[in-house]
Scaffold this motif. Structure first.
Motif, PDB file in Angstrom:
ATOM      1  N   UNK A 168     -17.699  30.923  23.344  1.00  0.00           N
ATOM      2  CA  UNK A 168     -18.542  31.067  22.163  1.00  0.00           C
ATOM      3  C   UNK A 168     -18.582  32.525  21.710  1.00  0.00           C
ATOM      4  N   UNK A 171     -19.810  35.155  18.190  1.00  0.00           N
ATOM      5  CA  UNK A 171     -20.720  35.201  17.051  1.00  0.00           C
ATOM      6  C   UNK A 171     -20.573  36.545  16.327  1.00  0.00           C
ATOM      7  N   UNK A 217     -19.788  31.845  13.452  1.00  0.00           N
ATOM      8  CA  UNK A 217     -19.678  31.686  14.893  1.00  0.00           C
ATOM      9  C   UNK A 217     -18.468  30.805  15.204  1.00  0.00           C
ATOM     10  N   UNK A 229     -16.885  28.172  18.490  1.00  0.00           N
ATOM     11  CA  UNK A 229     -17.127  27.511  19.776  1.00  0.00           C
ATOM     12  C   UNK A 229     -15.860  27.459  20.623  1.00  0.00           C
ATOM     13  N   UNK A 242     -22.986  27.517  25.602  1.00  0.00           N
ATOM     14  CA  UNK A 242     -23.430  27.412  24.224  1.00  0.00           C
ATOM     15  C   UNK A 242     -24.878  27.028  24.079  1.00  0.00           C
ATOM     16  N   UNK A 243     -25.360  26.166  24.942  1.00  0.00           N
ATOM     17  CA  UNK A 243     -26.703  25.648  24.763  1.00  0.00           C
ATOM     18  C   UNK A 243     -27.780  26.641  25.167  1.00  0.00           C
ATOM     19  N   UNK A 286     -27.041  29.764  27.086  1.00  0.00           N
ATOM     20  CA  UNK A 286     -26.530  30.999  27.652  1.00  0.00           C
ATOM     21  C   UNK A 286     -26.931  32.228  26.867  1.00  0.00           C
ATOM     22  N   UNK A 332     -26.393  35.826  25.205  1.00  0.00           N
ATOM     23  CA  UNK A 332     -25.273  36.394  24.481  1.00  0.00           C
ATOM     24  C   UNK A 332     -25.090  37.852  24.889  1.00  0.00           C
TER      25      UNK A 332
END
Lengths: 116, 113
Positions: B31, B33, B48, B50, B97-98, B100, B102
């Motif tokens: 992921x 961003x 972003x 994935x 992704x859910x 974690x 950054x």
């Protein structure tokens, strides 16, 4: 839509005193909440997060945060402030919808000033 | 292990010029961003990704484009620079992704005049 509010632009505290940086949130569903710190001319650094479980979350550099579901708050705290804690602090909530990416909605930031 | 690196650190553009902000991570994160940070406004998500080959719009995508040809790289393109794009740009990556956290790069300060 989700949102995060940091009601104080700046918090001033004397070194050695406890500090609190406030954050309230609005989100549908269970909140995933984060605190980040930004030192001058640097990127954001992760401090701690709340996903589930114990309402008191401990993080880096002696910081902790208390999740309060009834008050929709996630205040950042430290028992004894240091001058080196002076920085810009951001609260963030995970945005829901749109897949698995952890899209974060950030508050506007609170500047913490710790003085001797 | 360098983490997330961004180049350049500073750039001044004239209105209408184009440029690419580079972002590379060496943590094998899926992921990635792009954010912009304006004074008193917090961070706003621009785009972003994935994973390699997959990108999507964030909150403020207008005037920007991205690509993700490899896991490591996630460049941000400004095609026709406008004064409203004067900002500090941060790239970030995460493994989860859910939930974690950054990891952020040091930022690129862009001025459009």
């Amino acid at each position: 839509a989700q949102s995060v509010a940091q009601p104080e632009d700046q918090v001033n505290v004397a070194e050695g005193n406890p500090l609190t940086v406030k954050c309230t949130y609005s989100v549908s569903g269970n909140p995933y909440l984060f605190w980040y710190v930004q030192y001058p001319n640097r990127g954001l650094q992760f401090l701690l997060k709340y996903i589930t479980g114990d309402n008191l979350v401990k993080g880096s550099y002696g910081f902790e945060a208390e999740f309060n579901k009834s008050q929709t708050s996630f205040h950042l705290k430290k028992p004894s402030a240091l001058v080196s804690d002076s920085a810009l602090y951001f609260c963030a909530v995970r945005s829901w919808g749109g897949g698995t990416a952890s899209k974060l909605t950030f508050g506007t930031g609170t500047r913490l000033q710790v003085t001797l | 292990n360098a983490g997330v690196t961004q180049t350049p650190k500073f750039r001044i553009l004239k209105i209408g010029q184009s440029m690419t902000l580079q972002c590379t991570q060496d943590m094998n994160h899926n992921y990635m961003y792009w954010y912009r940070q304006d004074p008193g406004m917090g961070l706003k998500l621009i785009y972003y990704s994935v994973g390699a080959g997959i990108t999507d719009k964030g909150e403020v995508p207008n005037g920007y484009n991205v690509s993700r040809s490899t896991t490591e790289d996630f460049p941000l393109r400004l095609e026709l620079a406008a004064p409203s794009q004067t900002s500090v740009y941060f790239c970030a990556s995460s493994s989860n992704g859910l939930a974690g956290e950054q990891y952020f790069g040091p930022g690129t300060r862009l001025t459009v005049t």
